[in-house]
Write a protein that holds these residues in place. Structure first.
Motif, short mmCIF file in Angstrom:
data_model
loop_
_atom_site.label_atom_id
_atom_site.label_comp_id
_atom_site.label_asym_id
_atom_site.label_seq_id
_atom_site.Cartn_x
_atom_site.Cartn_y
_atom_site.Cartn_z
N UNK A 162 0.87 -1.04 0.00
CA UNK A 162 -0.03 -0.02 0.04
C UNK A 162 0.86 1.37 -0.07
N UNK A 163 1.87 1.41 0.75
CA UNK A 163 2.60 2.56 0.82
C UNK A 163 3.15 3.13 -0.62
N UNK A 164 3.90 2.08 -1.12
CA UNK A 164 4.17 2.26 -2.64
C UNK A 164 2.83 2.69 -3.65
N UNK A 165 1.82 2.09 -3.46
CA UNK A 165 0.63 2.48 -4.27
C UNK A 165 0.26 3.60 -4.13
N UNK A 166 0.20 4.11 -2.75
CA UNK A 166 -0.32 5.34 -2.50
C UNK A 166 0.45 6.60 -3.18
N UNK A 167 2.10 6.40 -2.95
CA UNK A 167 2.94 7.50 -3.22
C UNK A 167 2.62 7.51 -4.91
N UNK A 168 2.44 6.27 -5.54
CA UNK A 168 2.54 6.26 -6.99
C UNK A 168 1.23 6.99 -7.38
N UNK A 169 0.15 6.85 -6.80
CA UNK A 169 -1.16 7.50 -6.94
C UNK A 169 -0.98 9.00 -6.74
N UNK A 170 -0.35 9.39 -5.76
CA UNK A 170 -0.12 10.69 -5.35
C UNK A 170 0.55 11.55 -6.29
N UNK A 171 1.69 11.08 -6.79
CA UNK A 171 2.76 11.46 -7.71
C UNK A 171 2.01 11.70 -9.19
N UNK A 172 1.07 10.68 -9.52
CA UNK A 172 0.67 10.70 -10.67
C UNK A 172 -0.46 11.84 -10.84
N UNK A 173 -1.13 11.85 -9.80
CA UNK A 173 -2.39 12.70 -9.69
C UNK A 173 -1.97 14.28 -9.35
N UNK A 174 -0.81 14.27 -8.60
CA UNK A 174 -0.34 15.65 -8.15
C UNK A 174 0.64 16.30 -9.15
N UNK A 175 1.36 15.49 -10.09
CA UNK A 175 2.26 15.80 -10.97
C UNK A 175 3.65 15.58 -10.21
N UNK A 176 3.75 15.13 -8.95
CA UNK A 176 4.86 15.23 -8.23
C UNK A 176 4.66 15.34 -6.57
N UNK A 177 5.63 15.25 -5.75
CA UNK A 177 5.36 15.41 -4.53
C UNK A 177 6.64 16.23 -3.97
N UNK A 178 6.03 17.29 -3.10
CA UNK A 178 7.02 18.25 -2.63
C UNK A 178 7.25 18.03 -1.05
N UNK A 179 6.05 17.68 -0.68
CA UNK A 179 6.09 17.35 1.07
C UNK A 179 5.08 16.02 1.30
N UNK A 180 5.87 15.19 2.06
CA UNK A 180 4.98 14.17 2.63
C UNK A 180 4.97 14.25 4.06
N UNK A 181 3.63 14.15 4.55
CA UNK A 181 3.21 14.33 5.85
C UNK A 181 2.84 13.06 6.49
#
Length: 267
Positions: free
Chosen positions: A68-87
């Motif tokens: 799940x962690x890798x899947x969540x990160x992949x979904x967020x990256x794809x839908x946001x266009x990247x990740x600047x902050x992880x909380x």
């Protein structure tokens, strides 16, 4: 850190501190990926974020599930266009005497409070590095700084995620990814609904909005840690200088504390 228009992945976003952080961050017109087990509260928070001028997508997930962690990160990256902050905010608790807690309850706390955020961070690091100015925020607890009776496993997980954050901050120093640890004290959230602990038991409650505001201020100010709780500094100093005296102080109220936290569980 300039939070304006940042892509932010926030776990435990449906209630409590996570919800308050999403709304506090909304003033910076971010792109938020809101993660939690249940879609309905996430959708409510997303709607409020949009009303305040931010963008929000909902990513329902059980972060303790395999992969799940890798899947969540992949979904967020794809839908946001990247990740600047992880909380890393999602968490759970089960209080009580260690031998009275089921093995499954011990493992559930470790899985969500410690293993999941480590794996999320690991999966997010390539996107964070690509940001050029990135941030990891770990929401620990005052119990991660000061051991309390009947919170042995919970405290261990929260101390663990704080130590992980400190070590990772040093590992990534000078590489464009900063790490901030946040240590809330007792906070008036749904997670505390099953606890009867009050001020007379040493639980001085803050609102989730107060904790969120302090955390976001720490993010903007490039702080290393944010420690909440009116008496925490005094207790930490006393525990460092004379831990046996803290043992005696806590022992005086131990029987009553055991009663009021025996049913405290968010599992």
């Amino acid at each position: 850190m300039d939070l304006n228009h940042r892509s932010i992945l926030l776990t435990g976003a449906g209630t409590g501190i996570g919800r308050a952080m999403a709304l506090e961050l909304a003033r910076y017109a971010p792109r938020l990926a809101l993660v939690g087990r249940r879609s309905e509260p996430l959708e409510e928070v997303a709607a409020l974020v949009r009303e305040k001028g931010g963008e929000a997508v909902v990513v329902p997930a059980d972060l303790t599930a395999d992969g799940a962690p890798a899947q969540v990160v992949a979904a967020a990256r794809d839908r946001l266009g990247g990740i600047d902050v992880l909380i890393n905010n999602a968490g759970n608790v089960r209080a009580g005497r260690l031998e009275a807690i089921e093995e499954s309850e011990v493992l559930a706390q470790i899985a969500l409070n410690l293993t999941a955020p480590i794996l999320l961070t690991r999966a997010a690091l390539p996107a964070l590095r690509a940001s050029g100015e990135a941030l990891v925020v770990n929401v620990s607890s005052g119990f991660g700084l000061l051991g309390s009776p009947f919170y042995a496993t919970y405290g261990a997980t929260k101390a663990g995620i704080a130590h992980f954050g400190e070590a990772l901050r040093r590992e990534l120093h000078g590489e464009g990814v900063h790490v901030l640890n946040v240590f809330p004290g007792a906070t008036d959230t749904p997670m505390m609904d099953s606890s009867d602990a009050r001020a007379e038991h040493g639980f001085d409650y803050e609102s989730p909005e107060e904790v969120a505001a302090a955390a976001v201020a720490g993010m903007i100010g490039d702080e290393i840690s944010v420690v909440r709780g009116a008496s925490m500094d005094r207790m930490l100093t006393r525990n460092r200088e004379d831990p046996a005296a803290v043992d005696q102080m806590l022992a005086a109220g131990k029987d009553e504390l055991e009663k009021v936290v025996a049913g405290h569980s968010s599992l």
